[in-house]
Design a protein around this motif. Structure first.
Motif, PDB file in Angstrom:
ATOM      1  N   CYS A  20       0.877  -1.196   0.000  1.00  0.00           N
ATOM      2  CA  CYS A  20       0.000   0.000   0.000  1.00  0.00           C
ATOM      3  C   CYS A  20       0.899   1.227   0.000  1.00  0.00           C
ATOM      4  O   CYS A  20       2.080   1.138   0.301  1.00  0.00           O
ATOM      5  CB  CYS A  20      -0.892   0.009   1.242  1.00  0.00           C
ATOM      6  SG  CYS A  20       0.034   0.202   2.770  1.00  0.00           S
ATOM      7  N   GLU A  21       0.325   2.361  -0.317  1.00  0.00           N
ATOM      8  CA  GLU A  21       1.115   3.594  -0.333  1.00  0.00           C
ATOM      9  C   GLU A  21       1.046   4.336   1.001  1.00  0.00           C
ATOM     10  O   GLU A  21       1.940   5.079   1.347  1.00  0.00           O
ATOM     11  CB  GLU A  21       0.601   4.531  -1.437  1.00  0.00           C
ATOM     12  CG  GLU A  21       1.070   4.179  -2.835  1.00  0.00           C
ATOM     13  CD  GLU A  21       0.235   3.045  -3.450  1.00  0.00           C
ATOM     14  OE1 GLU A  21       0.775   2.326  -4.298  1.00  0.00           O
ATOM     15  OE2 GLU A  21      -0.921   2.853  -3.052  1.00  0.00           O
ATOM     16  N   ILE A  22      -0.098   4.178   1.708  1.00  0.00           N
ATOM     17  CA  ILE A  22      -0.302   4.960   2.939  1.00  0.00           C
ATOM     18  C   ILE A  22      -0.747   4.033   4.072  1.00  0.00           C
ATOM     19  O   ILE A  22      -1.639   3.204   3.879  1.00  0.00           O
ATOM     20  CB  ILE A  22      -1.388   6.046   2.726  1.00  0.00           C
ATOM     21  CG1 ILE A  22      -0.980   7.006   1.593  1.00  0.00           C
ATOM     22  CG2 ILE A  22      -1.634   6.841   4.017  1.00  0.00           C
ATOM     23  CD1 ILE A  22      -2.056   8.022   1.234  1.00  0.00           C
ATOM     24  N   VAL A  23      -0.116   4.166   5.224  1.00  0.00           N
ATOM     25  CA  VAL A  23      -0.564   3.442   6.428  1.00  0.00           C
ATOM     26  C   VAL A  23      -1.045   4.473   7.446  1.00  0.00           C
ATOM     27  O   VAL A  23      -0.346   5.475   7.697  1.00  0.00           O
ATOM     28  CB  VAL A  23       0.584   2.608   7.031  1.00  0.00           C
ATOM     29  CG1 VAL A  23       0.253   2.164   8.457  1.00  0.00           C
ATOM     30  CG2 VAL A  23       0.854   1.378   6.156  1.00  0.00           C
ATOM     31  N   ILE A  24      -2.253   4.252   7.965  1.00  0.00           N
ATOM     32  CA  ILE A  24      -2.783   5.116   9.033  1.00  0.00           C
ATOM     33  C   ILE A  24      -2.828   4.255  10.280  1.00  0.00           C
ATOM     34  O   ILE A  24      -3.338   3.127  10.231  1.00  0.00           O
ATOM     35  CB  ILE A  24      -4.207   5.606   8.681  1.00  0.00           C
ATOM     36  CG1 ILE A  24      -4.182   6.362   7.342  1.00  0.00           C
ATOM     37  CG2 ILE A  24      -4.753   6.515   9.794  1.00  0.00           C
ATOM     38  CD1 ILE A  24      -5.560   6.648   6.784  1.00  0.00           C
ATOM     39  N   ALA A  25      -2.250   4.727  11.384  1.00  0.00           N
ATOM     40  CA  ALA A  25      -2.093   3.816  12.521  1.00  0.00           C
ATOM     41  C   ALA A  25      -2.148   4.532  13.858  1.00  0.00           C
ATOM     42  O   ALA A  25      -1.892   5.736  13.948  1.00  0.00           O
ATOM     43  CB  ALA A  25      -0.744   3.108  12.395  1.00  0.00           C
ATOM     44  N   THR A  26      -2.476   3.730  14.880  1.00  0.00           N
ATOM     45  CA  THR A  26      -2.267   4.194  16.260  1.00  0.00           C
ATOM     46  C   THR A  26      -0.897   3.647  16.661  1.00  0.00           C
ATOM     47  O   THR A  26      -0.496   2.566  16.205  1.00  0.00           O
ATOM     48  CB  THR A  26      -3.372   3.629  17.184  1.00  0.00           C
ATOM     49  OG1 THR A  26      -3.577   2.253  16.860  1.00  0.00           O
ATOM     50  CG2 THR A  26      -4.674   4.383  17.022  1.00  0.00           C
TER      51      THR A  26
END
Ligand SMILES: Nc1ncnc2c1ncn2[C@@H]1O[C@H](COP(=O)(O)OP(=O)(O)OP(=O)(O)O)[C@@H](O)[C@H]1O
Length: 455
Positions: A155-161
């Motif tokens: 993937c190009e973008i990871v959104i994470a806590t």
């Protein structure tokens, strides 16, 4: 536009800048350098004009400059950091993007809570999805294997806590060897929640090869790229926050290089559009006061904040018995229940959300007409963020707070906030309250000093 025109323009949009060499803000989407395929998507989602933070942060972001954005919640920060990122990814040849898939994402976006991470994902998919840009959310409460599998697909973008991201990094589900863009959203909240060590650990996973030089070049993209392989560009770190306590300043000093600073509106103060109402009452009178308020017929959705999970469940059940439809959001709820609660509030099947502070930040529930602090927040920062859930995206809002004598430690700051709010009236019982006359802790000092002087 002359320099003076731009200065007036920024004043009109309550934009204050610091850091030197700041590019002009965006006057309108079509006058910007945003490519037509992205402008088309923005037009389709109905964003007629950029919000103030977007106007200034996007042009700075396009210069690959580190940014500190200080803006109220609900001000459109997601798009402000997303557009420069999408444009950078779009500039990479597709085939390269595929070949490099096992090198990990180009960007990670860190958020303090899974709800906020999912909300940023929603906005990212809305704008990046049509461009074929893939996003994976990595948060607690969902299956690690499932997330690991999706990460492996590339993937190009990871959104994470922070917690779960460290987990997948340590289990090598993810590498950050080509990650050149990191966003710390609600950085103050991440620090409040004790994530500073996690955030530092994650930043250590970033390739050191793309660290900007800590000199003038860090402010000037042309010079910067002249002596660097422009394919990878230097790392860009973007931090958004709604308040600027010392710990956030320390994080910025450590990890950002010569950042441009963009302040929108007045720092750390509740949204100008929110009328704040305060009652100083006894604990046992809260329920009656709440009924008085709700029976006047309040436009849904309403968010009621309490300080304990148990209190949330008890209050929600009590409201249901009285014919209100209420749901709860707090740390004790499983992920599905939390998502169900947010969805039912967004689609109108529930009118009232009873929540603890986990919902206090970053959650964008449309058009919240009223926030009620049934239990007063423990800090003035939390109070600011709770009431930031209403009065968003340009609409007006109302925040009603039930204070008891136990909350007197906040009375001084609360009085200052109310007096600085153009749409609120500070009640006499707060205005004249002995605890509202000085900053907490200073009374003892003045008393001791007086005793010494007059001893
Ligand atoms: N230019 C715009 N015009 C109109 N609405 C916008 C615009 N940009 C964003 N929005 C909407 O405003 C709401 C708030 O946006 P966003 O969630 O980015 O705010 P934020 O709270 O500042 O960001 P975060 O959630 O990261 O803290 C969202 O519903 C979003 O769809």
């Amino acid at each position: 536009m002359t320099e003076r025109d731009w200065r007036i323009f920024r004043e009109d949009y309550n934009i204050t800048i610091k850091g030197g060499r700041i590019p002009d803000p965006i006057r309108s989407w079509k006058e910007s350098t945003i490519p037509p395929e992205i402008l088309e998507i923005i037009d389709k989602v109905g964003y007629k004009d950029p919000t103030p933070i977007q106007r200034q942060a996007i042009t700075i972001g396009l210069q690959n400059r580190d940014i500190i954005g200080v803006a109220e919640t609900g001000s459109g920060k997601t798009l402000a950091f997303l557009i420069p990122l999408l444009m950078w990814i779009q500039s990479l040849p597709k085939i390269e993007r595929m070949e490099d898939a096992d090198q990990g994402p180009y960007a990670i976006i860190l958020a303090p809570t899974r709800e906020l991470a999912q909300q940023i994902e929603e906005e990212t998919i809305k704008i990046g999805g049509p461009l074929g840009i893939r996003t994976v959310v990595v948060v607690g409460g969902l299956s690690r294997e499932e997330q690991g599998f999706r990460l492996r697909l590339g993937c190009e973008i990871v959104i994470a806590t922070p917690g779960r991201l460290i987990d997948v990094l340590e289990n090598r589900y993810l590498v950050l060897s080509q990650c050149t863009y990191i966003v710390l959203d609600e950085a103050d909240r991440m620090i409040d929640m004790g994530f500073e060590p996690d955030v530092q650990k994650i930043l250590e996973y970033m390739p050191v090869t793309n660290l900007k030089p800590d000199n003038e070049d860090a402010e000037d993209e042309v010079k910067l790229l002249a002596n660097y392989n422009s394919k990878k560009k230097y790392r860009q770190t973007v931090m958004f926050t709604a308040t600027m306590p010392p710990a956030v300043e320390r994080l910025a000093r450590t990890y950002l290089r010569r950042p441009a600073v963009v302040y929108i509106g007045s720092i750390g103060k509740p949204v100008e559009r929110t009328e704040q109402i305060v009652f100083i009452i006894a604990e046992q009178d809260k329920r009656r006061k709440l009924m008085e308020l709700l029976s006047r017929g309040v436009e849904p959705p309403v968010i009621i904040f309490v300080n304990q999970k148990k209190g949330a469940d008890v209050l929600a059940r009590g409201l249901e018995k009285l014919g209100f439809n209420a749901c709860t959001l707090h740390g004790g709820k499983g992920q599905e229940q939390r998502e169900f609660a947010l969805a039912s509030l967004k689609n109108g099947t529930k009118d009232i959300l009873v929540a603890t502070d986990v919902a206090g930040r970053g959650i964008d529930i449309k058009d919240v007409s009223m926030v009620i602090n049934y239990d007063m927040a423990k800090t003035i920062e939390d109070y600011t963020h709770r009431i930031g859930r209403t009065g968003r995206a340009g609409k007006n809002g109302v925040a009603v707070s039930f204070c008891t004598k136990e909350d007197s430690g906040l009375f001084y700051d609360l009085k200052q906030l109310m007096m600085s709010s153009p749409v609120s009236t500070c009640p006499p019982e707060l205005m004249n309250h002995p605890e509202a006359q000085h900053k907490p802790g200073t009374a003892m000092v003045t008393k001791k000093r007086q005793e010494k002087i007059y001893a």
